[in-house]
Design an enzyme around this catalytic site. Sequence first.
Site, PDB file in Angstrom:
ATOM      1  N   ASP A 162      36.921  63.629 -14.360  1.00 20.49           N
ATOM      2  CA  ASP A 162      35.930  64.658 -14.092  1.00 20.49           C
ATOM      3  C   ASP A 162      36.406  65.478 -12.894  1.00 20.49           C
ATOM      4  O   ASP A 162      36.689  64.917 -11.836  1.00 20.49           O
ATOM      5  CB  ASP A 162      34.605  63.955 -13.751  1.00 20.49           C
ATOM      6  CG  ASP A 162      33.384  64.776 -14.084  1.00 20.49           C
ATOM      7  OD1 ASP A 162      33.447  65.993 -13.900  1.00 20.49           O
ATOM      8  OD2 ASP A 162      32.381  64.180 -14.495  1.00 20.49           O
TER       9      ASP A 162
ATOM     10  N   ASP B 286      33.539  70.186 -14.424  1.00 23.47           N
ATOM     11  CA  ASP B 286      32.136  70.298 -14.008  1.00 23.47           C
ATOM     12  C   ASP B 286      31.701  71.768 -13.865  1.00 23.47           C
ATOM     13  O   ASP B 286      32.416  72.565 -13.238  1.00 23.47           O
ATOM     14  CB  ASP B 286      32.002  69.587 -12.650  1.00 23.47           C
ATOM     15  CG  ASP B 286      30.566  69.425 -12.198  1.00 23.47           C
ATOM     16  OD1 ASP B 286      29.797  68.749 -12.893  1.00 23.47           O
ATOM     17  OD2 ASP B 286      30.222  69.985 -11.135  1.00 23.47           O
TER      18      ASP B 286
ATOM     19  N   GLU C 167      32.018  71.845 -18.935  1.00 28.32           N
ATOM     20  CA  GLU C 167      30.554  71.790 -18.873  1.00 28.32           C
ATOM     21  C   GLU C 167      30.056  73.203 -18.614  1.00 28.32           C
ATOM     22  O   GLU C 167      30.378  73.798 -17.583  1.00 28.32           O
ATOM     23  CB  GLU C 167      30.096  70.851 -17.762  1.00 28.32           C
ATOM     24  CG  GLU C 167      28.588  70.654 -17.806  1.00 28.32           C
ATOM     25  CD  GLU C 167      27.985  70.168 -16.493  1.00 28.32           C
ATOM     26  OE1 GLU C 167      26.929  69.548 -16.539  1.00 28.32           O
ATOM     27  OE2 GLU C 167      28.572  70.436 -15.421  1.00 28.32           O
TER      28      GLU C 167
ATOM     29  N   HIS D 179      24.837  61.563 -17.723  1.00 26.32           N
ATOM     30  CA  HIS D 179      24.275  61.055 -16.461  1.00 26.32           C
ATOM     31  C   HIS D 179      23.232  62.000 -15.858  1.00 26.32           C
ATOM     32  O   HIS D 179      22.682  61.692 -14.807  1.00 26.32           O
ATOM     33  CB  HIS D 179      25.419  60.844 -15.476  1.00 26.32           C
ATOM     34  CG  HIS D 179      26.128  62.119 -15.166  1.00 26.32           C
ATOM     35  ND1 HIS D 179      26.911  62.783 -16.100  1.00 26.32           N
ATOM     36  CD2 HIS D 179      26.138  62.890 -14.064  1.00 26.32           C
ATOM     37  CE1 HIS D 179      27.367  63.893 -15.566  1.00 26.32           C
ATOM     38  NE2 HIS D 179      26.919  63.992 -14.324  1.00 26.32           N
ATOM     39  N   ASP D 180      23.018  63.156 -16.477  1.00 27.23           N
ATOM     40  CA  ASP D 180      22.015  64.106 -15.970  1.00 27.23           C
ATOM     41  C   ASP D 180      20.782  64.160 -16.864  1.00 27.23           C
ATOM     42  O   ASP D 180      19.844  64.898 -16.574  1.00 27.23           O
ATOM     43  CB  ASP D 180      22.597  65.528 -15.920  1.00 27.23           C
ATOM     44  CG  ASP D 180      23.733  65.665 -14.925  1.00 27.23           C
ATOM     45  OD1 ASP D 180      23.735  64.931 -13.922  1.00 27.23           O
ATOM     46  OD2 ASP D 180      24.632  66.507 -15.166  1.00 27.23           O
TER      47      ASP D 180
END
Length: 558
Positions: free
Chosen positions: A96, A196, A248, A322-323
């Site tokens: 990431d 990200d 993302e 994870h969000d």
Amino acid sequence: MKDFKNSVVYQIYPKSFYDSNGDGFGDLRGVTKKLDYLKELGVDYIWLTPFYVSPQNDNGYDVADYRNIDPAYGTMEDFDELVKAAKRCDIEIMLDMVFNHTSSEHKWFKKALDGDEKYKKYYIFREEKDGKEPTNWISKFGGSTWEKVENSNEYYLHLFDKTQPDLNWENDEVQNEIFDIVNFWIDKGVKGFRLDVINLISKPEVMVDDETGDGRKYYTDGPRIHEYLKKLNNETFGKNEEIITVGEMSSTSIDHCIRYSNPSENELSMVFSFHHLKIDYKDGQKWSLMDFDFMSLKSILDQWQKGMQSGNGWNALFWCNHDQPRIVSRIGNDQKYHKESAKMLATSMHLLRGTPYIYQGEEIGMPNPKFDSIEDYRDVESLNYYKILKENGVPEREILAILKSKSRDNSRTPMQWNDSIHAGFTIGTPWISTGKDYEQINVEKSLVDEDSVFHHYKKLIKLRKEFDIISKGTYDSLLLNHEQIFAYTRKLGNQMLLVVNNFYGEDTLFKLPEDIAIGEYNKQVLISNYNDSSQDLTEFTLRPYESICYLLEKNVRI
Ligand code: NOJ
């Protein structure tokens, strides 16, 4: 070499995956210890969320040193060992990369604040306007996007928390630093990158107030974004065709995503978009309570499937990360139809056109933890909004109900390995409490139960490897106006997949549209979540959360 279209990626949030040394905090050795489990599931890549040196204000998405491992996660030797051990399991590592911003603890930012001109140009500083912030933009985590520099009339930009100052991609030196970092990790054997909020990196030169919104329209898919991505590709991963990438994309559009992921553009392999997960935002606001809107969910998924297909783009397929709150609690039914709905959601997503991502625990149907107290929460966004909602006079009980359903901590509780204390995640005290149902929902139980959600995911992955139609077939919609069923077809050569999913806990009637000439095909059920699914395709009753995928083959004699 792996083909990303035929692969499945498993996302690991290392902090909550497995703690190998009893400090209550998951670590890299913990991931290595669980590789056999991931091999059993059959995934091709593991995406690890950031484990670099960080004050952990946003759990690692605030990077203070991109080339070193935070001691809480282990050492560089642990990382090298993980890469090697994963390769032995035929699993590649995806890292990431957080390049929209750094941590305010990064040495670049500290130097910038000390007035070093070179490093000031690494970030985005602007003079105050009429004694106030340079623009009225609102940060993704609440409050202004601007933080005043002490004893000066300048502010710096932070689209996220004030401890996450935005980098200035206009500066070639910043770009070169970033290229070097990516190449550093490529040299370590990494075969994938998740970038990200990468579509936010290009900001307009002149920044003005947003009279109608929070400012995002000025920097989302910003003016030089495609130029930056082409350059990043050209200087780093584009030189190695084995490497896959996923961007993302925050609040993006199909047109931009086609450009990001169409191979002829030389930008990225695929994209995450989020419109299909905003279907329970009341008036577009995340911090509200609303049942999910099934018709808009269907229509968004359908538009993205058709749009990306027509432009030769590629979607990353996902319900969880994870969000996001856990999907079985959000759209499924985590009580009465736990297994059925978790499996239905898996099938409905994995058989679309794109590359599926599984978030740790999703494959055993982990639900939201249903925390009752503000003390249980750790997430910076949740804590910021708790304060903001309090200041706005929202009653405590209502705020806690919103957090219970919307907080990012819903997905960050420890992975449930077994029914021992703390779900077998740690022998110490976990950094965040374990979900309450770990005695019933855990890996150990799922592995022995042939009918578990885990075995359903494993089967979906296996089917992808066996039937090219899953990765290569074209997508088409069915029954777009049906208020309970999400159905679609995939077609390749003389084959067709018919995927039918009931998104509700009540029976409903499925009728095959007349324009699908079913008579000429031989059929078989590829996967279902009930063991006696209907063999008559033209009309049948779907039971609660029932999901079936038929493979139809033309002119084939059995
Ligand atoms: C998106 C990440 O997924 C999220 O966890 C993080 O807080 C923001 N980007 C900021 O880096």
